[in-house]
Design a protein around this motif. Structure first.
Motif, mmCIF file in Angstrom:
data_model
loop_
_atom_site.group_PDB
_atom_site.id
_atom_site.type_symbol
_atom_site.label_atom_id
_atom_site.label_comp_id
_atom_site.label_asym_id
_atom_site.label_seq_id
_atom_site.Cartn_x
_atom_site.Cartn_y
_atom_site.Cartn_z
ATOM 1 N N PRO A 38 0.809 -1.217 0.000
ATOM 2 C CA PRO A 38 0.000 0.000 0.000
ATOM 3 C C PRO A 38 0.848 1.275 0.000
ATOM 4 O O PRO A 38 1.947 1.285 0.532
ATOM 5 C CB PRO A 38 -0.779 -0.095 1.314
ATOM 6 N N LEU A 39 0.288 2.316 -0.588
ATOM 7 C CA LEU A 39 0.988 3.588 -0.744
ATOM 8 C C LEU A 39 0.435 4.696 0.154
ATOM 9 O O LEU A 39 0.835 5.846 0.025
ATOM 10 C CB LEU A 39 0.904 4.045 -2.206
ATOM 11 N N GLY A 40 -0.486 4.350 1.032
ATOM 12 C CA GLY A 40 -1.183 5.370 1.815
ATOM 13 C C GLY A 40 -0.269 6.335 2.551
ATOM 14 O O GLY A 40 -0.429 7.551 2.466
ATOM 15 N N ARG A 55 -5.507 10.461 -2.702
ATOM 16 C CA ARG A 55 -4.914 9.160 -3.023
ATOM 17 C C ARG A 55 -4.586 8.378 -1.747
ATOM 18 O O ARG A 55 -4.751 7.153 -1.697
ATOM 19 C CB ARG A 55 -3.647 9.349 -3.856
ATOM 20 N N SER A 56 -4.155 9.101 -0.732
ATOM 21 C CA SER A 56 -3.871 8.457 0.546
ATOM 22 C C SER A 56 -5.131 7.826 1.120
ATOM 23 O O SER A 56 -5.107 6.688 1.611
ATOM 24 C CB SER A 56 -3.299 9.476 1.528
ATOM 25 N N ASP A 115 -6.193 4.067 2.235
ATOM 26 C CA ASP A 115 -6.564 3.804 3.632
ATOM 27 C C ASP A 115 -7.649 4.785 4.051
ATOM 28 O O ASP A 115 -7.368 5.861 4.588
ATOM 29 C CB ASP A 115 -5.338 3.953 4.529
ATOM 30 N N PRO A 116 -8.924 4.440 3.819
ATOM 31 C CA PRO A 116 -10.045 5.354 4.092
ATOM 32 C C PRO A 116 -10.179 5.744 5.561
ATOM 33 O O PRO A 116 -10.832 6.742 5.869
ATOM 34 C CB PRO A 116 -11.273 4.559 3.630
ATOM 35 N N ASP A 117 -9.586 4.980 6.478
ATOM 36 C CA ASP A 117 -9.730 5.256 7.911
ATOM 37 C C ASP A 117 -8.498 5.936 8.506
ATOM 38 O O ASP A 117 -8.317 5.939 9.728
ATOM 39 C CB ASP A 117 -10.007 3.952 8.667
#
Length: 406
Positions: free
Chosen positions: A304-306, A331-332, A336-338
């Motif tokens: 993941p790139l968050g 994009r972050s 990672d929506p949370d």
């Protein structure tokens, strides 16, 4: 007639012995200069080989890399416990060939005769450390599992080696590594300083000591010993990253940057190092460098790139490049929506980027609603700031509406 045959026999025996002596001398000369194949050929010419010749053959084969032949000759050389040198080398080669059970038998036999030799205990410990532990227990018995996790019979051999020779660096090194894995940092430090009394530049011991301080959170001491490794010429990516992280924890950002840049010399495409440098350059407000390393972190990183996107969005936020800040914070959040930090950053960026105050107000209200019932909400500085900004926006919108009515 009998005298004639006796003379012939003695002449032939003398010639054979002379040939043996010549082959042995030539073989030794060739071995000394590293011509192992020809040395072996000369040793093989010797008739009625003694154990000492088999030992020379074993050493030549080992130096050449033909280890199976070396083992066979060591076995012939080590025909009794009197041949302790051959058995010692035979046992060590068995460890190299991962024949651990056989190595254990060899060193156990040596210890039965030479029970005050510390290195024989150390070598038996090496053999047994690498042997598979066939212990089956029920997964539910966690207490027994923890006890077995600390039960390592080979450690007793290392301890015995140190008891017989308090300066045995290799045994001390194995013990410090063992206690480091067990998180028994006090024992690591006790044994490490014991080893350094007799060998102050033992880099393996110093590395273990530095890691002990690192993992127990003693930053000053960790820095001292990792820096010592660099002084001794032990420059690796591992050392640079650990040292950089220690400086990071102490908020010595310039020193941390120096170390992480050093780490990049070993791995120029390491996304973690680039991402860390981006954060550090944000702290020092070198935003151009932060942007460069942030983009490189994204370029080299797999999913993941968050976090990488978030760090880059913060860089653009500090540069007041609101368009790119919004691009990368979105994009972050896709990754990672949370991510609460990213959510708040998005609201702040929108506050500066969007002209519509009501849209921005709605974002603040949504953020507050999502997190206001959290367990530690009353201690959350982002919630406090969000509420303050929400209230101010409400007043601004109210005043603007009043002016329009007039």
């Amino acid at each position: 007639m009998r005298s004639f045959y006796l003379v012939v026999f003695l002449v032939l025996a003398s010639r054979a012995e002379a040939q043996n002596v010549s082959a042995l001398a030539v073989g030794d000369s060739l071995y000394a200069v590293g011509n192992y194949s020809k040395a072996i050929a000369n040793y093989e010419q010797i008739k009625n080989k003694k154990e000492s010749v088999y030992l020379k053959l074993a050493r030549a084969h080992q130096a050449k890399g033909t280890l199976d032949d070396a083992l066979a000759n060591y076995k012939l050389a080590a025909t009794s416990t009197d041949e302790a040198i051959a058995m010692n080398e035979y046992g060590k080669l068995l460890i190299t060939k991962r024949k651990f059970a056989a190595a254990d038998s060899v060193f156990s036999e040596l210890i039965s005769v030479y029970d005050t030799n510390p290195d024989f205990y150390y070598q038996r410990g090496r053999a047994n450390e690498n042997r598979p532990q066939n212990i089956n227990i029920k997964s539910a018995d966690s207490v027994l599992e923890k006890q077995l996790d600390k039960y390592h019979p080979y450690i007793e051999d290392y301890k015995q080696a140190v008891a017989l020779d308090s300066t045995h660096q290799k045994a001390l090194g194995e013990l410090t590594v063992h206690y480091l894995k067990q998180k028994e940092y006090g024992m690591v430090e006790k044994l490490a300083f014991k080893a350094l009394e007799s060998y102050p530049t033992n880099v393996e011991i110093i590395s273990t000591l530095a890691q002990s301080y690192y993992y127990k959170g003693w930053n000053e001491e960790g820095i001292e010993w990792f820096e010592k490794l660099l002084e001794l010429g032990q420059d690796t990516q591992f050392i640079r990253e650990k040292l950089g992280n220690l400086y990071y924890k102490k908020r010595c950002y310039e020193d941390a940057i120096e170390q992480y840049l050093g780490a990049l010399e070993f791995s120029a495409e390491d996304d973690y190092v680039h991402a860390t440098l981006a954060k550090l350059y944000n702290f020092t407000e070198d935003l151009k460098a932060a942007e460069t390393h942030g983009l490189l972190a994204i370029l080299y990183k797999d999913h993941p790139l968050g976090d990488a996107y978030y760090t880059l969005s913060r860089t653009y936020e500090m540069k007041k490049d609101w368009k790119n800040a919004m691009k990368y914070v979105n994009r972050s959040l896709e990754e990672d929506p949370d991510n609460k930090k990213a959510e708040y950053t998005k609201v702040v960026v929108a506050d500066n980027y969007y002209e519509d105050r009501r849209t921005v107000l709605k974002l603040y209200e949504e953020f507050i609603k999502k997190y206001e019932d959290g367990k530690y909400a009353k201690y959350d500085p982002t919630l406090r700031l969000a509420r303050e900004r929400r209230d101010k926006l409400n007043r601004e919108i109210f005043m603007a509406d009043g002016e329009e009515e007039e």
